[in-house]
Enzyme design. Structure first.
Site, PDB file in Angstrom:
ATOM      1  N   GLY A   6       0.783  -1.230   0.000  1.00 14.82           N
ATOM      2  CA  GLY A   6       0.000   0.000   0.000  1.00 14.82           C
ATOM      3  C   GLY A   6       0.810   1.272   0.000  1.00 14.82           C
ATOM      4  N   GLU A   8       4.781  -6.325   1.663  1.00 15.27           N
ATOM      5  CA  GLU A   8       4.615  -6.921   0.338  1.00 15.27           C
ATOM      6  C   GLU A   8       4.152  -5.874  -0.683  1.00 15.27           C
ATOM      7  OE1 GLU A   8       1.821 -10.137   1.197  1.00 15.27           O
ATOM      8  OE2 GLU A   8       0.158  -8.704   1.087  1.00 15.27           O
ATOM      9  N   GLY A  67       3.954  -3.781  -4.239  1.00 13.53           N
ATOM     10  CA  GLY A  67       4.053  -4.099  -5.663  1.00 13.53           C
ATOM     11  C   GLY A  67       4.329  -2.839  -6.445  1.00 13.53           C
ATOM     12  N   ARG A  68       3.313  -1.951  -6.517  1.00 10.34           N
ATOM     13  CA  ARG A  68       3.427  -0.693  -7.263  1.00 10.34           C
ATOM     14  C   ARG A  68       4.675   0.090  -6.870  1.00 10.34           C
ATOM     15  NH1 ARG A  68      -1.063   2.212  -8.995  1.00 10.34           N
ATOM     16  NH2 ARG A  68      -2.300   1.043  -7.488  1.00 10.34           N
ATOM     17  N   CYS A  71     -11.989   3.191 -30.772  1.00  7.32           N
ATOM     18  CA  CYS A  71     -13.179   3.968 -31.117  1.00  7.32           C
ATOM     19  C   CYS A  71     -14.071   4.110 -29.887  1.00  7.32           C
ATOM     20  CB  CYS A  71     -13.935   3.322 -32.278  1.00  7.32           C
ATOM     21  SG  CYS A  71     -14.321   1.577 -32.045  1.00  7.32           S
ATOM     22  N   TYR A 112       0.872  -2.051 -13.064  1.00 10.67           N
ATOM     23  CA  TYR A 112      -0.540  -2.196 -13.418  1.00 10.67           C
ATOM     24  C   TYR A 112      -0.886  -1.729 -14.836  1.00 10.67           C
ATOM     25  CZ  TYR A 112      -1.233  -3.252  -8.510  1.00 10.67           C
ATOM     26  OH  TYR A 112      -1.149  -3.825  -7.271  1.00 10.67           O
TER      27      TYR A 112
END
Length: 410
Positions: A233, A270, A272-273, A349, A378
């Site tokens: 987070g 843990e 990620g981002r 489109c 992501y």
């Protein structure tokens, strides 16, 4: 980094008439960043990588010698990690684990399984007994508190599909103590209450709160906890504002009374981002420019089917312009704007295929290349890749030599 990308873009345009469209991941940059994080990591803690942010095989390989292991949220992710290493520690989380997934988690030697519901716990007890395999679990808890940092994505502190309600802790421990449970061992608790928080002070307070809650449960239920998983987070921003201050966060943890009471208990993080976001680049060429109702639009080779994050989060994704000298084979002048606002759109489109609205550019013309920075997390993974059947981007990887190497199967 931008100089390397400019040289690579020029090489692409010399060698191909196809518009530039690629992801470039800076593997060396990711490794440097993680080493810097580890240098500041306090005692009693371990760093895992949540591969949901970017499960690219080359990134997993680059992180393998550095992190303590990987967090996965599906059997597909689990098998990606096991394809790289049969022994690296794996944390398996996520709601809605199916029976086959629980069984595969056991057979693939998951180190800790995050239990998200009482039903999941009972199923796991039966499967572990059938397989005659010991399974270590962390109970994921949705805390009953409003005192959590406010972010765009909240996963706890209120009604949520994630984890066990705090009021069910006693019942979960009672299930684990039943005589029928011979192979599932409670090792601790998992908390992941929010995502993309940028306030380091509040995050440190939240982790301290986790520790106090676990101390309370240890005393109340006479259990011994060896692991507290504090989740990830840690926030990344896309508007130029400050992101998460990792040095401040780790310094505050080291100074806290709760951290210094941990004893032999280990805390897992843990993210990620936060590990990969700043080290990925979505690189795409401008293929058309047009004026509509007094507004300029630049159409790129690509768009939200390659990088859905700006559409998903509702933000303007940051980019840089690489002015190029691609050969122009037509008799008329290239479309171009100078000192103007331009909305960057993709080739789909749909009006939702926007990467950036009203971007101020000194100059932009067809054939120039836009480098969307902060595209490591992501951006590709959550995108609707096959909508309208446009070709996928090519994937390249910057090594420590600074040269993009060929893409491989992800």
């Amino acid at each position: 980094m931008m100089e390397q990308l400019q040289e690579w873009i020029a090489s692409w345009q010399r060698e191909s008439q196809e518009p530039v469209c690629a992801y470039v991941y800076d593997l060396d940059g990711i490794q440097r960043h993680v080493r810097s994080m580890l240098d500041k990591l306090p005692a009693h803690s371990s760093l895992f990588y949540a591969i949901k942010a970017n499960p690219d095989k080359r990134i997993i390989l680059a992180l393998l010698p550095l992190v303590s292991g990987f967090e996965v949220a599906s059997i597909g992710e689990l098998l990606k990690v096991r394809d790289v290493s049969h022994t690296v520690p794996i944390l398996f989380g996520g709601p809605g684990k199916k029976d086959a997934e629980l069984d595969q988690a056991i057979l693939n030697n998951v180190t800790y399984l995050h239990v998200e519901s009482l039903l999941e716990l009972r199923k796991l007890i039966e499967l572990a007994k059938y397989r005659k395999r010991t399974v270590q679990v962390l109970l994921r808890i949705n805390l009953r508190t409003a005192d959590l940092p406010q972010t765009k994505i909240r996963m706890g502190g209120g009604p949520s599909p994630f984890g066990l309600d705090e009021t069910l802790v006693e019942e979960a421990i009672s299930i684990l103590r039943e005589n029928s449970n011979t192979h599932v061992k409670l090792c601790g608790f998992h908390f992941h209450s929010l995502s993309n928080n940028t306030n380091a002070e509040l995050h440190a307070e939240m982790v301290s709160y986790y520790v106090r809650k676990v101390e309370e449960w240890e005393s109340q239920y006479d259990i011994e906890v060896s692991v507290i998983n504090a989740g990830g987070g840690f926030g990344v921003t896309y508007d130029g504002s400050p992101g998460f201050d990792w040095p401040l966060f780790t310094r505050l943890l080291k100074q806290s009374e709760e951290w210094n009471r941990l004893g032999d208990t280990e805390v897992f993080f843990e993210p990620g981002r936060f590990i990969v976001a700043d080290h990925g680049y979505y690189v795409t060429e401008v293929i058309d420019m047009k004026l509509s109702h007094e507004q300029w639009f630049a159409v790129i080779r690509g768009g939200t089917h390659h990088n859905r994050l700006p559409a998903s989060w509702g933000h303007d994704h940051p980019f840089r312009v690489v002015q190029t000298e691609r050969e122009w084979q037509y008799s008329w002048a290239k479309p171009m704007v100078v000192d103007s606002n331009v909305t960057i759109v993709g080739e789909l489109c749909t009006p939702k295929d926007r990467m950036h609205t009203d971007a101020q550019v000194p100059r932009l013309q067809v054939g120039d290349v836009l480098v969307f920075v902060k595209s490591g997390a992501y951006c590709w993974t959550i995108s609707h890749h096959d909508f309208l059947g446009h070709p996928h981007p090519t994937f390249y990887y910057l090594t420590e030599e600074g040269i993009p190497c060929a893409s491989i199967s992800k």
